[in-house]
Every structure is written in structure tokens, then in C-alpha cells.
Design an enzyme around this catalytic site. Structure first.
Site, PDB file in Angstrom:
ATOM      1  N   LYS A 202       0.861  -1.179   0.000  1.00  0.00           N
ATOM      2  CA  LYS A 202       0.000   0.000   0.000  1.00  0.00           C
ATOM      3  C   LYS A 202       0.895   1.224   0.000  1.00  0.00           C
ATOM      4  O   LYS A 202       1.734   1.393   0.872  1.00  0.00           O
ATOM      5  CB  LYS A 202      -0.907  -0.007   1.229  1.00  0.00           C
ATOM      6  CG  LYS A 202      -1.775   1.218   1.281  1.00  0.00           C
ATOM      7  CD  LYS A 202      -2.937   1.035   2.205  1.00  0.00           C
ATOM      8  CE  LYS A 202      -3.798   2.275   2.181  1.00  0.00           C
ATOM      9  NZ  LYS A 202      -4.924   2.149   3.094  1.00  0.00           N
ATOM     10  N   ARG A 212     -11.017   9.990   1.477  1.00  0.00           N
ATOM     11  CA  ARG A 212     -10.928  10.670   2.772  1.00  0.00           C
ATOM     12  C   ARG A 212     -12.117  11.601   2.984  1.00  0.00           C
ATOM     13  O   ARG A 212     -12.579  11.769   4.105  1.00  0.00           O
ATOM     14  CB  ARG A 212      -9.580  11.383   2.888  1.00  0.00           C
ATOM     15  CG  ARG A 212      -8.456  10.361   2.958  1.00  0.00           C
ATOM     16  CD  ARG A 212      -7.062  10.963   3.021  1.00  0.00           C
ATOM     17  NE  ARG A 212      -6.069   9.883   2.938  1.00  0.00           N
ATOM     18  CZ  ARG A 212      -4.767  10.067   2.743  1.00  0.00           C
ATOM     19  NH1 ARG A 212      -4.295  11.293   2.643  1.00  0.00           N
ATOM     20  NH2 ARG A 212      -3.952   9.036   2.674  1.00  0.00           N
ATOM     21  N   LYS A 225       1.022   9.973   5.231  1.00  0.00           N
ATOM     22  CA  LYS A 225       1.126   8.614   5.767  1.00  0.00           C
ATOM     23  C   LYS A 225       2.433   7.944   5.359  1.00  0.00           C
ATOM     24  O   LYS A 225       2.536   6.717   5.350  1.00  0.00           O
ATOM     25  CB  LYS A 225      -0.102   7.803   5.336  1.00  0.00           C
ATOM     26  CG  LYS A 225      -1.423   8.441   5.801  1.00  0.00           C
ATOM     27  CD  LYS A 225      -2.637   7.527   5.630  1.00  0.00           C
ATOM     28  CE  LYS A 225      -3.895   8.215   6.178  1.00  0.00           C
ATOM     29  NZ  LYS A 225      -5.099   7.360   6.071  1.00  0.00           N
ATOM     30  N   GLU A 241       7.670  -7.034   1.438  1.00  0.00           N
ATOM     31  CA  GLU A 241       6.434  -6.960   2.235  1.00  0.00           C
ATOM     32  C   GLU A 241       5.589  -8.217   2.026  1.00  0.00           C
ATOM     33  O   GLU A 241       5.035  -8.781   2.975  1.00  0.00           O
ATOM     34  CB  GLU A 241       5.606  -5.731   1.820  1.00  0.00           C
ATOM     35  CG  GLU A 241       6.088  -4.399   2.354  1.00  0.00           C
ATOM     36  CD  GLU A 241       5.674  -4.164   3.808  1.00  0.00           C
ATOM     37  OE1 GLU A 241       5.076  -5.069   4.423  1.00  0.00           O
ATOM     38  OE2 GLU A 241       5.976  -3.078   4.319  1.00  0.00           O
ATOM     39  N   LYS A 256      -2.302  -1.588  -3.732  1.00  0.00           N
ATOM     40  CA  LYS A 256      -3.139  -0.383  -3.685  1.00  0.00           C
ATOM     41  C   LYS A 256      -2.260   0.854  -3.723  1.00  0.00           C
ATOM     42  O   LYS A 256      -1.321   0.898  -2.923  1.00  0.00           O
ATOM     43  CB  LYS A 256      -3.945  -0.436  -2.384  1.00  0.00           C
ATOM     44  CG  LYS A 256      -4.880   0.713  -2.161  1.00  0.00           C
ATOM     45  CD  LYS A 256      -5.603   0.505  -0.863  1.00  0.00           C
ATOM     46  CE  LYS A 256      -6.574   1.623  -0.571  1.00  0.00           C
ATOM     47  NZ  LYS A 256      -7.248   1.413   0.706  1.00  0.00           N
ATOM     48  N   SER A 282     -10.217   5.512  -4.953  1.00  0.00           N
ATOM     49  CA  SER A 282     -11.125   6.640  -5.177  1.00  0.00           C
ATOM     50  C   SER A 282     -10.604   7.622  -6.218  1.00  0.00           C
ATOM     51  O   SER A 282     -11.358   8.077  -7.081  1.00  0.00           O
ATOM     52  CB  SER A 282     -11.391   7.345  -3.845  1.00  0.00           C
ATOM     53  OG  SER A 282     -10.182   7.791  -3.252  1.00  0.00           O
ATOM     54  N   TYR A 321     -15.180   0.883  -7.009  1.00  0.00           N
ATOM     55  CA  TYR A 321     -16.463   1.554  -6.799  1.00  0.00           C
ATOM     56  C   TYR A 321     -17.360   1.401  -8.025  1.00  0.00           C
ATOM     57  O   TYR A 321     -18.544   1.702  -7.973  1.00  0.00           O
ATOM     58  CB  TYR A 321     -16.237   3.043  -6.467  1.00  0.00           C
ATOM     59  CG  TYR A 321     -15.327   3.214  -5.264  1.00  0.00           C
ATOM     60  CD1 TYR A 321     -15.798   2.947  -3.980  1.00  0.00           C
ATOM     61  CD2 TYR A 321     -13.993   3.573  -5.413  1.00  0.00           C
ATOM     62  CE1 TYR A 321     -14.957   3.050  -2.880  1.00  0.00           C
ATOM     63  CE2 TYR A 321     -13.145   3.686  -4.318  1.00  0.00           C
ATOM     64  CZ  TYR A 321     -13.630   3.416  -3.056  1.00  0.00           C
ATOM     65  OH  TYR A 321     -12.804   3.497  -1.968  1.00  0.00           O
TER      66      TYR A 321
HETATM   67  C1  PBG Z   1      -6.644   3.678   4.941  1.00  0.00           C
HETATM   68  C2  PBG Z   1      -7.446   3.513   3.722  1.00  0.00           C
HETATM   69  C3  PBG Z   1      -7.235   4.220   2.551  1.00  0.00           C
HETATM   70  C4  PBG Z   1      -8.194   3.820   1.665  1.00  0.00           C
HETATM   71  C5  PBG Z   1      -8.973   2.844   2.273  1.00  0.00           C
HETATM   72  N1  PBG Z   1      -8.505   2.656   3.558  1.00  0.00           N
HETATM   73  C6  PBG Z   1      -6.135   5.150   2.220  1.00  0.00           C
HETATM   74  C7  PBG Z   1      -6.001   6.365   3.017  1.00  0.00           C
HETATM   75  O1  PBG Z   1      -6.948   7.102   3.265  1.00  0.00           O
HETATM   76  O2  PBG Z   1      -4.874   6.646   3.414  1.00  0.00           O
HETATM   77  C8  PBG Z   1      -8.308   4.402   0.299  1.00  0.00           C
HETATM   78  C9  PBG Z   1      -9.354   3.889  -0.579  1.00  0.00           C
HETATM   79  C10 PBG Z   1      -9.585   4.770  -1.753  1.00  0.00           C
HETATM   80  O3  PBG Z   1      -8.916   5.792  -1.969  1.00  0.00           O
HETATM   81  O4  PBG Z   1     -10.499   4.412  -2.492  1.00  0.00           O
HETATM   82  N2  PBG Z   1      -6.781   2.684   5.871  1.00  0.00           N
END
Ligand code: PBG
Length: 334
Positions: A202, A212, A225, A241, A256, A282, A321
Site C-alpha cells: 500500500k 478521505r 502517511k 512486504e 493499492k 477513489s 467503486y
Molecule cells: C486507509 C485507507 C485508505 C483507503 C482505504 N482505507 C487510504 C487512506 O486514506 O490513506 C483508500 C481507498 C480509496 O482511496 O479508495 N486505511
């Protein structure tokens, strides 16, 4: 100098591309509804379907509506959904302790969906970002996301989510040692059959923005992050990993974001032959929708091409999505 005919006399690649039927016969990869996992956002309340501003066409569901949407997804042939909560701001705190409430939003949703559509797989997530007051995936102390204390908390959360009926526990927070700790916790509670899907690679990506907003952490997140998600320039590290997560007991590996990281999917798949999933996140969804809205690209074709490319890269399944939309298109095409 040779003519083109002399050069190509016994090999013309276009022969197999002449007709739709030959193209179909030589096609190497295909997408079907069984490859899709639908991530949904859930919110408190009743009878609610709130639009997510940055994800046109995506809604946050209250528990009752989530169960109805889950039924529709199942009827479209989608095997599983993944749930992400947007909880009231006043329930969020420094340690994200709300994740431990057995009657918390996510656990309510799991129960409601299992009650209505028991055959549909439910994947929950133990990352703390929907629950902490600073939007980080772990517990923050003196500006540091503390690893081991976070792992303790999310291992407990995994048991609670399994008790509510989740089939697979995913961990999207990238703490070290969490897969093994979650495995131990689940086994200790008698949940030996509950799977773990590890967000193995990730990345600290710029493409998470709309998510978010969907879970309500966009205003509160301080800093980024990058002390726990992977550096976007790295590839060998993803294999390292993956080796650790497999060793600790991961059943499924996740890469991801998706589209900018197809090379990582391919490397992990080739190296480990493990079930390997991709998350079309997203920002990727938003880019396609924005491009289509501006008339820059054909929405339906861009959706289907983007999803098929994950299959070509080696992904077994895709979190997207677009899942219900893609499943509908596939149904129409068949
Ligand atoms: C973090 C988390 C993220 C997503 C799902 N769980 C990343 C983040 O906000 O740092 C992102 C999913 C997306 O962007 O569709 N636990």
C-alpha cells in the site's frame, strides 16, 4: 530493400484481429462479475443514501440501505463487498477506540448484511483511520504512529469484526507484524477459518483524496502517511512486504492503488502465485468520472478497459467503486 509483403509473408499479426470472432477467440483475459469486490461507505442513520461529493455516483448508505444495496450487488453476481464507515466526529478519538465497540457502525452493517444476504462475502478493515481524531491509520503518540500498540488494538478489532460475522479481515494500515498478530488473535478466539487479506503493498499515494472525504477524514488528517505506507518509487520492497505477510499467514495479498501500480501486481503474482487483489481507488474512479464528464473519454469503455487491465496484470479480483456498474454492463453484454 524487401517489400512489406516479403517481410511479413509468413507472419501478419493483423490476421487474428480481422473479425470480432477471431478477436474473441484469441483474447487472453476477460473480466467477469466474479472478479469484483464492491467497497461501500456506511453512515449512521436510517433510510439514507448520501452522495459523496468527490465520487460522483457513489453514495454513503445507512445500515438498512447498505443491506438493500448488498442484496442488489449479490443479484448482479458480485461475490463480496468491503465496508468503510463514516462515523460521527464525536466518536473519534486519539486511539480510535470506537473500533472496539461490538455495536459500532461497521459491526451493525455486517450483521444487517449477513441477515439479509448470507451468501455475500463481507470484508471488513481494521485500519484505525475512520476512528481516530487525526485521520491516521494507527495510534499517534508525540507525532509518531506507534506500531506495536496499534497492532494490539487492531488485533482486538479483528476478533470483534469476526464475531459480528465478517468473513475476511483486511488490514490496510501497513503496521509491521500485524498479519501474524491478527492471525494469532483470530485463532485464539476460535476464528481459525476467518481469512486475512493483507494490504501488502500500500503506497503513500496522492490518489486517496476522495476516499478521505467519503469517510470524513479529509479535514482532520495532519501530515501524510509516508512513515507507514510505502514509498511510491519502490518495487522490490513490495516483494519483501509480500514475503513477510505470506509468512505471517496472509490468505490474500492486496496492491493499492491499482492503475499506477500494475507492475507491482504482476511482480507479486509472478513471484508468489498467491491470490493477489488490486484496489482501483477513489482517485482512479474520480479521474475516469471527471474525464467522462468533460467529454474527454467514453465512460463505459474507460471503466471496462481499466478493469480488464487489472486482470491482464495478474489480479485475481479488483476492489472497485464501479463494481455494480461493471457487473451490469457485463450482464448486458453476455
Ligand atoms: C486507509 C485507507 C485508505 C483507503 C482505504 N482505507 C487510504 C487512506 O486514506 O490513506 C483508500 C481507498 C480509496 O482511496 O479508495 N486505511
Amino acid at each position: 530493400m524487401r517489400t512489406v509483403d516479403e517481410i511479413t509473408s509468413n507472419r501478419r499479426m493483423r490476421r487474428n484481429r480481422r473479425f470480432e470472432w477471431t478477436r474473441r477467440l484469441v483474447r487472453e483475459n476477460s473480466l467477469n462479475s466474479g472478479d469484483l469486490v464492491w467497497p461501500i461507505f456506511v453512515t449512521e442513520g436510517n433510510g439514507l443514501r448520501e452522495p459523496v461529493r468527490l465520487l460522483p455516483g457513489v453514495e454513503r448508505f445507512s445500515v438498512d440501505e447498505a443491506a438493500k444495496a448488498a442484496r442488489d450487488a449479490y443479484d448482479l453476481g458480485i461475490p463480496a463487498i468491503a465496508t468503510f464507515p463514516n462515523i460521527a466526529q464525536e466518536k473519534r478519538n486519539r486511539t480510535g477506540s470506537e473500533i472496539l465497540d461490538p455495536d459500532g457502525l461497521i459491526n451493525q452493517v455486517t450483521r444487517a448484511i449477513k441477515d439479509k444476504v448470507p451468501e455475500l462475502g463481507i470484508i471488513t478493515d481494521v485500519a484505525l483511520d475512520p476512528f481516530t481524531s487525526d485521520g491516521h491509520d494507527g495510534i499517534v503518540r508525540d507525532g509518531v504512529i506507534v506500531n506495536d500498540e496499534t497492532v494490539g488494538q487492531i488485533s482486538n478489532a479483528a476478533i470483534i469484526q469476526a464475531e459480528a460475522g465478517a468473513d475476511i479481515i483486511s488490514c490496510s494500515e501497513m503496521m509491521d507484524g500485524r498479519v501474524g498478530a491478527i492471525r494469532d488473535a483470530l485463532n485464539g478466539a476460535g476464528f481459525n477459518d476467518i481469512g486475512i487479506m493483507s494490504y501488502t503493498a500500500k503506497y503513500a499515494s496522492a490518489f486517496y483524496g476522495p476516499y478521505r472525504e467519503a469517510i470524513g477524514t479529509d479535514q482532520m488528517l495532519k501530515g501524510d502517511k509516508s512513515t507507514y505506507f510505502m514509498d511510491t518509487a519502490n518495487s522490490d520492497e513490495a516483494l519483501h512486504e509480500a514475503a513477510l505477510d505470506i509468512n505471517e499467514g496472509a490468505d490474500i495479498l492486496m496492491v493499492k492503488p491499482g492503475m499506477p501500480y500494475l507492475d507491482i501486481i504482476r511482480r507479486i503474482k509472478d513471484e508468489f502465485s498467491m491470490p493477489t487483489f488490486a484496489y482501483q481507488i477513489s482517485g482512479e474512479y474520480a479521474m475516469i468520472m471527471a474525464g467522462a464528464e468533460k467529454g474527454f473519454l467514453n465512460e463505459e469503455r474507460a471503466i471496462m478497459e481499466s478493469l480488464t487491465c487489472f486482470k491482464r496484470a495478474g489480479a485475481d479480483a479488483i476492489f472497485t467503486y464501479f463494481a455494480p456498474r461493471a457487473a451490469e454492463i457485463l450482464q448486458r453484454q453476455s
